[in-house]
Motif scaffolding. Structure first.
Motif, PDB file in Angstrom:
ATOM      1  N   ASP A   8       0.818  -1.216   0.000  1.00  0.00           N
ATOM      2  CA  ASP A   8       0.000   0.000   0.000  1.00  0.00           C
ATOM      3  C   ASP A   8       0.850   1.264   0.000  1.00  0.00           C
ATOM      4  O   ASP A   8       0.480   2.275  -0.581  1.00  0.00           O
ATOM      5  CB  ASP A   8      -0.935   0.009   1.211  1.00  0.00           C
ATOM      6  N   ALA A   9       1.977   1.215   0.686  1.00  0.00           N
ATOM      7  CA  ALA A   9       2.875   2.366   0.737  1.00  0.00           C
ATOM      8  C   ALA A   9       4.301   1.846   0.839  1.00  0.00           C
ATOM      9  O   ALA A   9       4.529   0.691   1.201  1.00  0.00           O
ATOM     10  CB  ALA A   9       2.540   3.242   1.946  1.00  0.00           C
ATOM     11  N   THR A  22       3.403   7.530   0.513  1.00  0.00           N
ATOM     12  CA  THR A  22       2.431   7.113  -0.497  1.00  0.00           C
ATOM     13  C   THR A  22       1.886   8.335  -1.234  1.00  0.00           C
ATOM     14  O   THR A  22       1.942   9.449  -0.723  1.00  0.00           O
ATOM     15  CB  THR A  22       1.274   6.335   0.165  1.00  0.00           C
ATOM     16  N   ASP A  24      -1.555   9.431  -3.943  1.00  0.00           N
ATOM     17  CA  ASP A  24      -2.800   9.026  -4.583  1.00  0.00           C
ATOM     18  C   ASP A  24      -3.472  10.266  -5.162  1.00  0.00           C
ATOM     19  O   ASP A  24      -3.566  11.283  -4.483  1.00  0.00           O
ATOM     20  CB  ASP A  24      -3.722   8.391  -3.528  1.00  0.00           C
ATOM     21  N   ASP A  47      -3.613   4.711   2.765  1.00  0.00           N
ATOM     22  CA  ASP A  47      -2.505   3.786   2.515  1.00  0.00           C
ATOM     23  C   ASP A  47      -1.485   3.788   3.659  1.00  0.00           C
ATOM     24  O   ASP A  47      -0.783   2.796   3.861  1.00  0.00           O
ATOM     25  CB  ASP A  47      -1.819   4.101   1.188  1.00  0.00           C
ATOM     26  N   ALA A  50      -3.122   1.578   6.148  1.00  0.00           N
ATOM     27  CA  ALA A  50      -3.065   0.188   5.673  1.00  0.00           C
ATOM     28  C   ALA A  50      -1.717  -0.456   5.976  1.00  0.00           C
ATOM     29  O   ALA A  50      -1.592  -1.680   5.953  1.00  0.00           O
ATOM     30  CB  ALA A  50      -3.362   0.125   4.178  1.00  0.00           C
ATOM     31  N   THR A 182      -4.570  -4.535   4.053  1.00  0.00           N
ATOM     32  CA  THR A 182      -4.492  -3.620   2.925  1.00  0.00           C
ATOM     33  C   THR A 182      -5.760  -2.788   2.974  1.00  0.00           C
ATOM     34  O   THR A 182      -6.643  -3.053   3.785  1.00  0.00           O
ATOM     35  CB  THR A 182      -4.379  -4.399   1.588  1.00  0.00           C
ATOM     36  N   ASP A 183      -5.849  -1.734   2.144  1.00  0.00           N
ATOM     37  CA  ASP A 183      -7.126  -1.026   2.042  1.00  0.00           C
ATOM     38  C   ASP A 183      -7.737  -1.362   0.684  1.00  0.00           C
ATOM     39  O   ASP A 183      -7.034  -1.561  -0.299  1.00  0.00           O
ATOM     40  CB  ASP A 183      -6.973   0.489   2.273  1.00  0.00           C
ATOM     41  N   THR A 185      -9.279  -0.428  -2.515  1.00  0.00           N
ATOM     42  CA  THR A 185      -9.418   0.790  -3.317  1.00  0.00           C
ATOM     43  C   THR A 185      -9.672   0.423  -4.780  1.00  0.00           C
ATOM     44  O   THR A 185     -10.596  -0.343  -5.061  1.00  0.00           O
ATOM     45  CB  THR A 185      -8.193   1.721  -3.123  1.00  0.00           C
ATOM     46  N   HIS A 192      -7.706  -6.641  -4.434  1.00  0.00           N
ATOM     47  CA  HIS A 192      -6.853  -6.436  -3.258  1.00  0.00           C
ATOM     48  C   HIS A 192      -6.706  -7.727  -2.451  1.00  0.00           C
ATOM     49  O   HIS A 192      -5.648  -7.989  -1.880  1.00  0.00           O
ATOM     50  CB  HIS A 192      -7.382  -5.273  -2.420  1.00  0.00           C
TER      51      HIS A 192
END
Ligand code: CO
Ligand code: CO
Length: 303
Positions: A8-9, A22, A24, A47, A50, A182-183, A185, A192
């Motif tokens: 995520d990051a 991160t 976005d 993120d 996450a 994780t998130d 998205t 994911h």
């Protein structure tokens, strides 16, 4: 570098500090500039959560056509973002804007994480349960508004969900001994979850009936409202997913719906569930147990 691309990051260690970084950027999904700014900020800090981290600073990245938008609109946009970042405990410390025909807003966010709190996509363990902390459907519902099949007022629940920070879910996951999260998205729950399965080299089993959807999602899919991203994700994931016969094409689409500021998908050791549930309940934050982690080599089972 502690964590490189694919999670995520990114995580970078300097002496004994672990930086989480991160970026976005998204295009508008609601008309109100203050709300869009706030959603954008919640989406960008997600993120960091996450990864089990805490966001500290953010740099704005803004694209817009200066002749189409008055400064008042841009001020509202950034005010929404600043307020949401402040709620997350982060500070907007600068940014950059460029001329762009379509408005875009995003943030590069820097946070910190303690080594023992790090949540990795590749750390799911056999026997863990899968927990999801927000309902799915923001992609389909915002598309329904864009296609004029729903009034913008119908988005109220989706907007509230997108405005909700993943802070509580993240700290509850860390406190309950989770190593993997994780998130959800742009690649939907399916995409994911598959990323966790592949990077953890496990099989993730999702029980469709336990997956929560926002009101109206199934009806709009039946009416043909399907975001482009959902189709692409489903095509990509289908090769590595075994769907049971009871799962319809519409169900598969719903699982692939791209989320903005979606919830956390946490691989939680069963012994941590009680503590997790306690923290979430205290914060009045919902969650759903949607499946489990089994031995495997990077596949999904949806039943
Ligand atoms: Co993410
Ligand atoms: Co992201």
């Amino acid at each position: 570098m502690v964590v490189g691309p694919g999670d995520d990051a990114g995580v970078f260690r300097h002496k004994n500090i672990l930086l989480v970084e991160t970026v976005d950027v998204i295009t508008p999904i609601v008309d109100d500039p203050y709300t869009f700014g706030a959603i954008c900020a919640a989406n960008s800090v997600s993120d960091v959560y996450a990864m089990g981290g805490v966001p500290l600073t953010a740099l704005a990245i803004l694209g817009y056509a200066s002749c189409d938008f008055s400064p008042a609109v841009i001020i509202k946009l950034l005010k929404g973002a600043k307020d949401k970042l402040r709620e997350a405990g982060a500070c907007l410390i600068g940014g950059h804007s460029i001329e762009d025909n379509e408005i875009k807003l995003g943030f590069a966010v820097t946070g910190v994480v303690e080594k023992k709190s790090l949540l990795r996509a590749g750390a799911a363990s056999e026997g863990d349960i899968l927990v999801l902390t927000k309902e799915l459907g923001t992609g389909i519902l915002t598309s329904a508004v864009k296609l004029k099949k729903m009034k913008p007022s119908g988005l109220k629940n989706a907007v509230d969900s997108m405005l909700t920070l993943n802070r509580t879910a993240s700290s509850a996951a860390v406190a309950s001994g989770a190593r993997c999260a994780t998130d959800v998205t742009g690649f939907g729950l399916l995409g994911h979850a598959l990323n966790i399965a592949e990077s953890s080299k496990k099989t993730l089993v999702i029980s469709y009936d336990n997956v929560p959807f926002m009101k109206g999602v199934r009806e709009f899919i039946a009416a043909g409202v399907v975001p482009k991203g959902a189709k692409k994700t489903l095509e990509f994931c289908a090769k590595k997913t075994s769907f049971s016969g009871a799962i319809t094409e519409a169900d598969k689409t719903a699982l692939s719906d791209p989320q903005t500021s979606g919830g956390m998908l946490i691989s939680l050791p069963i012994k941590g569930l009680k503590k997790f549930a306690g923290i979430m309940k205290k914060a009045d934050a919902p969650f759903w147990i949607i499946g489990e982690v089994r031995r495997g080599k990077g596949r999904l089972i949806v039943k």
